[in-house]
Design a protein around this motif. Structure first.
Motif, short mmCIF file in Angstrom:
data_model
loop_
_atom_site.label_atom_id
_atom_site.label_comp_id
_atom_site.label_asym_id
_atom_site.label_seq_id
_atom_site.Cartn_x
_atom_site.Cartn_y
_atom_site.Cartn_z
N SER A 7 0.85 -1.18 0.00
CA SER A 7 0.00 0.00 0.00
C SER A 7 0.89 1.23 0.00
O SER A 7 2.07 1.16 0.31
CB SER A 7 -0.94 0.02 1.20
N GLY A 8 0.30 2.38 -0.34
CA GLY A 8 1.02 3.64 -0.29
C GLY A 8 1.48 4.20 -1.61
O GLY A 8 2.08 5.27 -1.65
N GLY A 9 1.22 3.49 -2.70
CA GLY A 9 1.60 4.00 -4.00
C GLY A 9 0.70 5.14 -4.44
O GLY A 9 -0.30 5.47 -3.79
N ARG A 19 5.73 6.85 0.82
CA ARG A 19 6.10 5.78 1.72
C ARG A 19 5.26 4.55 1.40
O ARG A 19 4.04 4.58 1.52
CB ARG A 19 5.90 6.18 3.18
N LEU A 20 5.93 3.49 0.99
CA LEU A 20 5.27 2.23 0.72
C LEU A 20 5.30 1.34 1.95
O LEU A 20 6.28 1.32 2.70
CB LEU A 20 5.94 1.49 -0.44
N SER A 21 4.22 0.61 2.14
CA SER A 21 4.12 -0.35 3.23
C SER A 21 3.79 -1.72 2.68
O SER A 21 3.10 -1.84 1.67
CB SER A 21 3.04 0.07 4.24
N CYS A 22 4.27 -2.73 3.34
CA CYS A 22 3.96 -4.10 2.98
C CYS A 22 3.59 -4.85 4.25
O CYS A 22 4.39 -4.93 5.19
CB CYS A 22 5.16 -4.77 2.30
N ALA A 23 2.38 -5.38 4.27
CA ALA A 23 1.89 -6.16 5.39
C ALA A 23 1.94 -7.63 5.03
O ALA A 23 1.43 -8.04 3.98
CB ALA A 23 0.48 -5.74 5.77
N ALA A 24 2.53 -8.43 5.89
CA ALA A 24 2.68 -9.85 5.66
C ALA A 24 1.83 -10.64 6.63
O ALA A 24 1.67 -10.27 7.79
CB ALA A 24 4.14 -10.28 5.79
N TYR A 94 7.03 -4.01 -5.97
CA TYR A 94 6.61 -5.28 -5.41
C TYR A 94 7.32 -5.57 -4.10
O TYR A 94 8.55 -5.45 -4.02
CB TYR A 94 6.92 -6.43 -6.38
N CYS A 95 6.57 -5.95 -3.11
CA CYS A 95 7.12 -6.43 -1.86
C CYS A 95 7.54 -7.88 -2.02
O CYS A 95 6.85 -8.67 -2.68
CB CYS A 95 6.07 -6.29 -0.75
N ASN A 96 8.66 -8.22 -1.42
CA ASN A 96 9.20 -9.57 -1.52
C ASN A 96 9.61 -10.08 -0.15
O ASN A 96 10.13 -9.33 0.68
CB ASN A 96 10.42 -9.58 -2.44
N ALA A 97 9.35 -11.35 0.08
CA ALA A 97 9.84 -12.03 1.27
C ALA A 97 10.47 -13.33 0.85
O ALA A 97 9.91 -14.08 0.05
CB ALA A 97 8.71 -12.29 2.26
N HIS A 98 11.66 -13.59 1.39
CA HIS A 98 12.37 -14.81 1.08
C HIS A 98 12.49 -15.67 2.33
O HIS A 98 13.02 -15.22 3.35
CB HIS A 98 13.76 -14.51 0.52
N ILE A 99 11.99 -16.87 2.23
CA ILE A 99 12.17 -17.88 3.24
C ILE A 99 12.84 -19.05 2.55
O ILE A 99 12.57 -19.31 1.37
CB ILE A 99 10.83 -18.30 3.88
N THR A 100 13.72 -19.73 3.26
CA THR A 100 14.53 -20.79 2.66
C THR A 100 13.71 -21.65 1.70
O THR A 100 12.73 -22.28 2.09
CB THR A 100 15.15 -21.67 3.74
N GLY A 108 1.79 -5.83 -6.07
CA GLY A 108 2.38 -4.65 -6.66
C GLY A 108 1.62 -3.38 -6.35
O GLY A 108 0.40 -3.39 -6.20
N ALA A 109 2.36 -2.28 -6.26
CA ALA A 109 1.79 -0.96 -6.04
C ALA A 109 2.37 0.00 -7.08
O ALA A 109 3.59 0.09 -7.22
CB ALA A 109 2.08 -0.45 -4.63
#
Length: 115
Positions: A7-9, A19-24, A94-100, A108-109
């Motif tokens: 959000s925030g785009g 300010r962009l925010s990413c909620a996981a 785009y917000c990204n999260a990396h887990i093994t 995307g925003a």
């Protein structure tokens, strides 16, 4: 399943800020990395900034000194403060999260920098 929501785009003039925010969300969410990537029209998705669980930060040269990434682990949030925006920053972020073993992406925003 892990879900990321940006959000925030929006539309901003050159030199302005967003300010962009990413909620996981997701069970046992504990990413090794979180970050932001962007894709401009006609271009490949590119790295913008990442932050590790230990808050080690990397920035793309194109945004260094203008953008700041931060992370709130307890709240499962990651942010991107964008200052001194330029027209060439226009892209879908785009917000990204990396887990093994797995990468997760938000929807995307849109960020548009134009006078």
């Amino acid at each position: 399943q892990v879900q990321l929501v940006e959000s925030g785009g929006g539309l901003v003039q050159p030199g302005g800020s967003l300010r962009l925010s990413c909620a996981a969300s997701g069970s046992n969410f504990s990413p090794d990395f979180m970050g932001w990537y962007r894709q401009a029209p006609g271009k490949q998705r590119e790295f913008v900034a990442t932050i590790t669980s230990g808050r080690r930060i990397n920035y793309a040269d194109s945004v260094k000194g203008r953008f700041t990434i931060s992370r709130d682990n307890a709240a499962n949030m990651v942010y991107l403060q964008m200052n001194s925006l330029k027209p060439e920053d226009t892209a879908v972020y785009y917000c990204n999260a990396h887990i093994t073993g797995t990468n997760y992406w938000g929807q995307g925003a849109q960020v548009t920098v134009s006078s």
